[in-house]
Structure formats: C-alpha cells, structure tokens
Design a protein around this motif. Structure first.
Motif, PDB file in Angstrom:
ATOM      1  N   GLY A  66      -3.554  -3.580  30.636  1.00 29.87           N
ATOM      2  CA  GLY A  66      -2.091  -2.619  31.811  1.00 29.87           C
ATOM      3  C   GLY A  66      -3.288  -1.302  31.173  1.00 29.87           C
ATOM      4  N   VAL A  67      -2.667  -0.439  32.199  1.00 27.18           N
ATOM      5  CA  VAL A  67      -3.244   0.533  32.730  1.00 27.18           C
ATOM      6  C   VAL A  67      -2.833   1.699  31.485  1.00 27.18           C
ATOM      7  N   PRO A  68      -3.454   2.762  30.966  1.00 31.36           N
ATOM      8  CA  PRO A  68      -3.242   3.642  29.798  1.00 31.36           C
ATOM      9  C   PRO A  68      -1.635   4.256  30.309  1.00 31.36           C
ATOM     10  N   GLY A  69      -1.073   4.187  29.297  1.00 29.26           N
ATOM     11  CA  GLY A  69       0.125   4.165  29.504  1.00 29.26           C
ATOM     12  C   GLY A  69       1.537   3.525  30.020  1.00 29.26           C
ATOM     13  N   ALA A  70       1.325   1.736  30.332  1.00 30.03           N
ATOM     14  CA  ALA A  70       1.700   1.424  30.925  1.00 30.03           C
ATOM     15  C   ALA A  70       3.301   0.527  29.538  1.00 30.03           C
ATOM     16  N   GLY A  71       2.360   1.373  28.192  1.00 28.98           N
ATOM     17  CA  GLY A  71       2.901   1.219  26.860  1.00 28.98           C
ATOM     18  C   GLY A  71       2.479  -1.028  26.622  1.00 28.98           C
ATOM     19  N   LYS A  72       1.199  -0.426  25.954  1.00 30.42           N
ATOM     20  CA  LYS A  72       0.483  -1.581  25.448  1.00 30.42           C
ATOM     21  C   LYS A  72       0.957  -1.546  23.967  1.00 30.42           C
ATOM     22  N   SER A  73       0.261  -0.487  23.744  1.00 25.01           N
ATOM     23  CA  SER A  73       1.130   0.018  21.864  1.00 25.01           C
ATOM     24  C   SER A  73       2.251  -0.617  21.586  1.00 25.01           C
ATOM     25  N   THR A  74       3.386   0.429  22.180  1.00 26.79           N
ATOM     26  CA  THR A  74       4.504  -0.048  22.349  1.00 26.79           C
ATOM     27  C   THR A  74       5.026  -1.163  22.443  1.00 26.79           C
ATOM     28  N   SER A  75       4.458  -2.391  23.577  1.00 29.49           N
ATOM     29  CA  SER A  75       4.732  -3.533  23.210  1.00 29.49           C
ATOM     30  C   SER A  75       4.169  -4.442  22.995  1.00 29.49           C
ATOM     31  N   THR A 128       0.107   7.589  15.346  1.00 28.00           N
ATOM     32  CA  THR A 128       1.651   6.838  16.308  1.00 28.00           C
ATOM     33  C   THR A 128       1.127   5.823  16.007  1.00 28.00           C
ATOM     34  N   ARG A 129       0.582   4.992  16.766  1.00 33.21           N
ATOM     35  CA  ARG A 129       0.088   3.635  17.228  1.00 33.21           C
ATOM     36  C   ARG A 129       0.341   2.616  16.583  1.00 33.21           C
ATOM     37  N   MET A 130       1.902   1.784  16.821  1.00 36.58           N
ATOM     38  CA  MET A 130       1.709   0.466  16.140  1.00 36.58           C
ATOM     39  C   MET A 130       2.616   1.111  14.834  1.00 36.58           C
ATOM     40  N   VAL A 161      -5.255 -10.062  21.437  1.00 38.78           N
ATOM     41  CA  VAL A 161      -6.196  -8.928  21.743  1.00 38.78           C
ATOM     42  C   VAL A 161      -6.693  -7.941  23.216  1.00 38.78           C
ATOM     43  N   GLU A 162      -6.125  -6.976  23.120  1.00 40.50           N
ATOM     44  CA  GLU A 162      -5.976  -5.745  23.552  1.00 40.50           C
ATOM     45  C   GLU A 162      -7.469  -5.220  24.285  1.00 40.50           C
ATOM     46  N   THR A 163      -6.747  -5.179  25.612  1.00 39.85           N
ATOM     47  CA  THR A 163      -7.598  -4.238  26.581  1.00 39.85           C
ATOM     48  C   THR A 163      -6.846  -2.822  27.390  1.00 39.85           C
ATOM     49  N   ILE A 202       6.835  -6.800  33.331  1.00 39.84           N
ATOM     50  CA  ILE A 202       6.950  -4.525  33.656  1.00 39.84           C
ATOM     51  C   ILE A 202       7.780  -4.166  32.911  1.00 39.84           C
ATOM     52  N   ASN A 203       7.081  -2.995  32.477  1.00 38.03           N
ATOM     53  CA  ASN A 203       7.657  -2.407  31.241  1.00 38.03           C
ATOM     54  C   ASN A 203       8.125  -1.832  31.829  1.00 38.03           C
ATOM     55  N   LYS A 204       8.884  -0.435  30.839  1.00 36.64           N
ATOM     56  CA  LYS A 204       9.492   0.307  30.577  1.00 36.64           C
ATOM     57  C   LYS A 204      11.312  -0.175  31.653  1.00 36.64           C
ATOM     58  N   ALA A 205      11.715  -1.256  31.668  1.00 33.79           N
ATOM     59  CA  ALA A 205      12.958  -1.448  32.424  1.00 33.79           C
ATOM     60  C   ALA A 205      13.885  -1.265  31.890  1.00 33.79           C
ATOM     61  N   ASP A 206      14.608  -0.131  31.770  1.00 29.86           N
ATOM     62  CA  ASP A 206      15.153   1.252  30.569  1.00 29.86           C
ATOM     63  C   ASP A 206      15.693   2.355  31.871  1.00 29.86           C
ATOM     64  N   GLY A 207      16.819   2.623  31.726  1.00 29.77           N
ATOM     65  CA  GLY A 207      17.825   3.520  31.561  1.00 29.77           C
ATOM     66  C   GLY A 207      17.617   3.575  33.740  1.00 29.77           C
ATOM     67  N   TYR A 210      11.194  -6.090  31.117  1.00 27.35           N
ATOM     68  CA  TYR A 210      11.477  -5.886  29.950  1.00 27.35           C
ATOM     69  C   TYR A 210      11.259  -4.283  29.804  1.00 27.35           C
ATOM     70  N   SER A 211      12.346  -3.744  28.368  1.00 26.04           N
ATOM     71  CA  SER A 211      11.459  -2.749  27.896  1.00 26.04           C
ATOM     72  C   SER A 211      11.470  -2.841  26.277  1.00 26.04           C
ATOM     73  N   ALA A 212       9.758  -2.060  26.001  1.00 31.18           N
ATOM     74  CA  ALA A 212       9.370  -1.977  24.573  1.00 31.18           C
ATOM     75  C   ALA A 212      10.130  -0.729  23.893  1.00 31.18           C
ATOM     76  N   LYS A 213      10.897  -0.431  24.839  1.00 31.56           N
ATOM     77  CA  LYS A 213      11.472   0.383  23.629  1.00 31.56           C
ATOM     78  C   LYS A 213      13.263   0.194  23.231  1.00 31.56           C
ATOM     79  N   THR A 214      13.715  -0.104  24.241  1.00 29.60           N
ATOM     80  CA  THR A 214      15.106  -0.978  23.795  1.00 29.60           C
ATOM     81  C   THR A 214      15.315  -2.046  23.681  1.00 29.60           C
TER      82      THR A 214
HETATM   83  P1  GDP Z   1      -0.212   2.215  26.171  1.00 28.86           P
HETATM   84  O1  GDP Z   1      -1.641   3.348  26.414  1.00 28.86           O
HETATM   85  O2  GDP Z   1      -0.173   1.607  27.763  1.00 28.86           O
HETATM   86  O3  GDP Z   1      -0.786   2.132  25.305  1.00 28.86           O
HETATM   87  O4  GDP Z   1       0.778   3.372  26.444  1.00 28.86           O
HETATM   88  P2  GDP Z   1       1.720   3.733  25.076  1.00 28.86           P
HETATM   89  O5  GDP Z   1       1.820   2.920  24.510  1.00 28.86           O
HETATM   90  O6  GDP Z   1       1.160   4.359  24.185  1.00 28.86           O
HETATM   91  O7  GDP Z   1       3.407   4.129  26.194  1.00 28.86           O
HETATM   92  C1  GDP Z   1       2.777   5.301  26.842  1.00 28.86           C
HETATM   93  C2  GDP Z   1       4.624   5.887  26.755  1.00 28.86           C
HETATM   94  O8  GDP Z   1       5.146   5.158  27.194  1.00 28.86           O
HETATM   95  C3  GDP Z   1       4.626   6.307  25.411  1.00 28.86           C
HETATM   96  O9  GDP Z   1       5.190   7.649  25.352  1.00 28.86           O
HETATM   97  C4  GDP Z   1       5.748   5.203  24.948  1.00 28.86           C
HETATM   98  O10 GDP Z   1       6.604   5.743  24.550  1.00 28.86           O
HETATM   99  C5  GDP Z   1       5.914   4.759  26.401  1.00 28.86           C
HETATM  100  N1  GDP Z   1       7.001   3.959  26.481  1.00 28.86           N
HETATM  101  C6  GDP Z   1       6.593   2.313  26.232  1.00 28.86           C
HETATM  102  N2  GDP Z   1       7.349   1.409  26.549  1.00 28.86           N
HETATM  103  C7  GDP Z   1       8.191   1.695  26.944  1.00 28.86           C
HETATM  104  C8  GDP Z   1       9.824   1.509  27.446  1.00 28.86           C
HETATM  105  O11 GDP Z   1       9.802   0.288  27.348  1.00 28.86           O
HETATM  106  N3  GDP Z   1      10.737   2.363  28.240  1.00 28.86           N
HETATM  107  C9  GDP Z   1       9.910   3.538  27.837  1.00 28.86           C
HETATM  108  N4  GDP Z   1      10.617   4.402  28.481  1.00 28.86           N
HETATM  109  N5  GDP Z   1       9.019   4.412  27.893  1.00 28.86           N
HETATM  110  C10 GDP Z   1       8.164   3.054  27.393  1.00 28.86           C
END
Ligand code: GDP
Length: 364
Positions: A93-102, A138-140, A184-186, A231-236, A270-274
C-alpha cells in the motif's frame, strides 16, 4: 609505578594511583557478545524458538562477509526441513495507507487467536532510512513487545533482488523457529511488489479512499497481482467514502481476468484504528488460503515461487560475477564512452565485453 610527574621538582599536575576496575554490571554481557555460535548452536536455538539467536542468524544472512554467508547458507539448509508450514501474507500500500497500523491490528488479533507472527519487510530504499519498519519508534509499538511476535526491518543496501532474497531466506528461519504466520510488508509502489508477491501465499493491497478517482492512483499491475483489497480508514467521516471506494474497486476487478487461483479477489473495508472489520479482513485471507489449498493452487504457487527464486539467484550470481570481473571493470568505462561517442553500437560493446568475460573464464 614511576611517574615523572610525581618527582618533587615537577610543577605540573600529579597522577593519582588509580582504583581497581569494578566488575561489569552485567558480568555475562561481554562474554555473550564475544561468543560466536556454531552452525549447530544456531540451528538448535532457532528450532527452540530463541528470538535472540534467530535475530543473530538473520544478521548472518544480511552480512556481506563470505564467512557469514557460508554459515548462513548452512543454517538455512539445516532449517529447511522445518520450514514451509506457515501462512505467508504480503502487505502493500502507498505510504500513509496505514500499513504499519494495520499490521499491528491484524497481528494483535492473530496473536489473540494463538498464532505466532513474524513481520518482515522489503524496502529497497532502506539504506537511507536504515529500515523503515521500526525506523521511527512509534511503528508497531504493541506488537514489538509481544513474546509471540518477531519484527525485523528490511535488510538494507544492495539490489532489490539481493534484499528480497535475504527476506525470503529469513522466512525459512522464522518458520523453523515456529512462526506460523509471516507478514512481508513492502513500502511504496513499484518493483518491490513483484518481489513480495513471489514469496507469499496471499498478497493484500491496502488502499484508502482518495479524492474520488482513487483507481487512477495505483498501478493496474499491482491490482492484478493482489489476492484481496482492503480499504483502510473506514471510520468517522470517512466511512461512506471508503464504502464507495470499495464498490469502485469491486467493479474494476470484474474487468480483470480470473486469477490463476480461481478465487476472485474480494474488496473489504475496515479501520485499523477502531478495529472495525479487522477480523473480517483476516477471515478473507484465511478463507482464500483454505480455498487455494483445496484446489491445489496453493502448492502450485509455492512451487512456481521456488523455481522463480532459483532462477533469480542464478541470474544475480551471474550478473555479479560478470560485473565484478576485474577485466570487465577495467573495460566498462571505455566501452561506454565508445558507445556514447557513436564509435561502436551498444550491441557491439556488449558483445566485446561478453567475449572478454567468457575468454577470461576459459583461461582460468
Ligand atoms: P504506512 O505508511 O502505510 O505504514 O501508514 P501508517 O500505519 O504509518 O499510518 C499513516 C497514518 O494514518 C497514521 O497517522 C495513522 O494513525 C493513520 N491511520 C492508520 N490507520 C487508520 C485508520 O484506520 N483510521 C484512521 N482514521 N487513521 C488511520
């Protein structure tokens, strides 16, 4: 001991007699650091699930010292009979997609289910950032302190092929150490996806709802490679947009040919946050892998990957042998200049170099 400075006529500073050195706080530390494990000790430690030894063995794989490489090869060979029994997920996933949070969200859920998880990465750019996984602390955070999780940043330096091979070999050691799930993350988009795809059983593409035309942003090839899209960040406020993005992806996927597995990729939100939908994404992967095991494509895919890596390894070794040949090194610059100066064609230059190389081999 006699010190000039302590003579009576000496006007400068004096030297005190000093105190005895106190023992180290940790008397074992120095000894452990100095101890070099034998191949047998490495293998024994890995099979016993010892993370410290596993980690040091991975360092051997990553080392460029021939002695370490030789040892690593022996360790891998001895571990091979115990490897292969995990489920390997590729995550992109592109940077910021939420890979490490996921990865943290999926990982914690899998650990709750009693699994053991190793998280590896392929990031050819990691030389600069010295490994993006855990590059920033802060990752993982949660996952990294779990006894049943092993997290290792991307090997750094070298060609993508080299970095990928090291990760592939690390998978073998992790499996021998009892990790039943390997991530394996890329990072980013590009060639590294192909490398990851060629070592996993399921390739998961993490996306986020973009500014409407998200389908344009990703390369068609990556979508075609993926076994499922999440599809991540399906929240709020983003929930509706994520759902809309999912339906766009579903429609787009229908235009693609049926994958070899015979299982059409699903698209979930889904939402990696909620953590809403996290279990469903895991189930999607598990179901897919189960179907592929049943229809024989799981095994076929691994066989194809084995062949691919054999080929890749040969290609890389041959390339290195050619480019590091002293004769070739000394001729390369001049040949390039001749080509740039239109004195000879690129093909002629290549042929001259190859002839010189093969000549030098036959004279050995
Ligand atoms: P990576 O670069 O793909 O590894 O992305 P990160 O896991 O570092 O996440 C990038 C940003 O998106 C961070 O600020 C996370 O807190 C935010 N983020 C990740 N998952 C979610 C989610 O499910 N919902 C929301 N609202 N933000 C998220």
């Amino acid at each position: 001991m006699h010190h000039l400075e302590n003579e009576e006529q000496y006007q400068g500073l004096t030297v005190n007699s000093g105190v005895e050195r106190l023992p180290d706080v940790n008397p074992y530390r120095r000894r452990v650091n100095r101890h070099e494990y034998t191949v047998g000790e490495f293998v024994e430690g890995i099979l016993a699930g010892n993370k410290v030894i596993l980690s040091q063995a991975v360092t051997m794989i990553e080392s460029s010292l021939p002695r370490h490489q030789q040892m690593a090869a022996e360790i891998i060979e001895k571990c091979l009979p115990y490897a292969g029994r995990s489920e390997r997920w590729g995550i992109t996933g592109v940077p910021g997609a939420g890979k490490s949070t996921s990865i943290e969200a999926f990982g914690m859920e899998l650990l709750r289910q009693g699994r053991k998880l190793a998280v590896l990465a392929i990031d050819p750019s990691s030389e600069r950032s010295r490994g993006s996984i855990l590059g920033d602390k802060t990752r993982m955070e949660q996952l990294s302190v779990q006894p049943d999780a092993f997290i290792r940043p991307s090997p750094s330096g070298g060609s993508l092929g080299g970095v990928a091979r090291k990760t592939r070999e690390t998978i073998v050691l992790c499996e021998a150490a009892g990790y039943d799930t390997i991530f394996v993350e890329t990072v980013g988009v590009g060639q590294s996806e192909i490398a990851v795809h060629s070592m996993v059983d399921f390739f998961l593409l993490i996306q986020i709802a973009g500014a409407g035309d998200e389908l344009q942003g990703i390369k068609r090839g990556i979508m075609e490679m993926s076994d499922g899209i999440a599809i991540n960040k399906a929240d709020g406020d983003n929930l509706q947009r994520a759902r809309l993005a999912a339906s766009n992806y579903r429609n787009a996927l229908f235009l693609f040919p049926m994958p070899e597995s015979g299982v059409r990729p699903q698209v979930l939100t889904y939402s990696a946050k909620t953590l809403d939908g996290v279990k469903e994404v895991i189930k999607m992967v598990e179901d897919h892998i189960a179907l592929c095991r049943d229809n024989g494509t799981f095994e076929a895919r691994r066989h194809r990957q084995d062949k691919y890596w054999m080929q890749e390894t040969i290609d890389e070794a041959l390339r290195n042998n050619f480019y590091r040949n002293p004769l070739i090194e000394s001729m390369m610059e001049a040949k390039q200049q001749q080509v740039l100066g239109s004195e000879i064609t690129a093909f002629r230059a290549a042929q001259d170099l190859l002839d010189t190389y093969f000549d030098s081999l036959s004279k050995k």
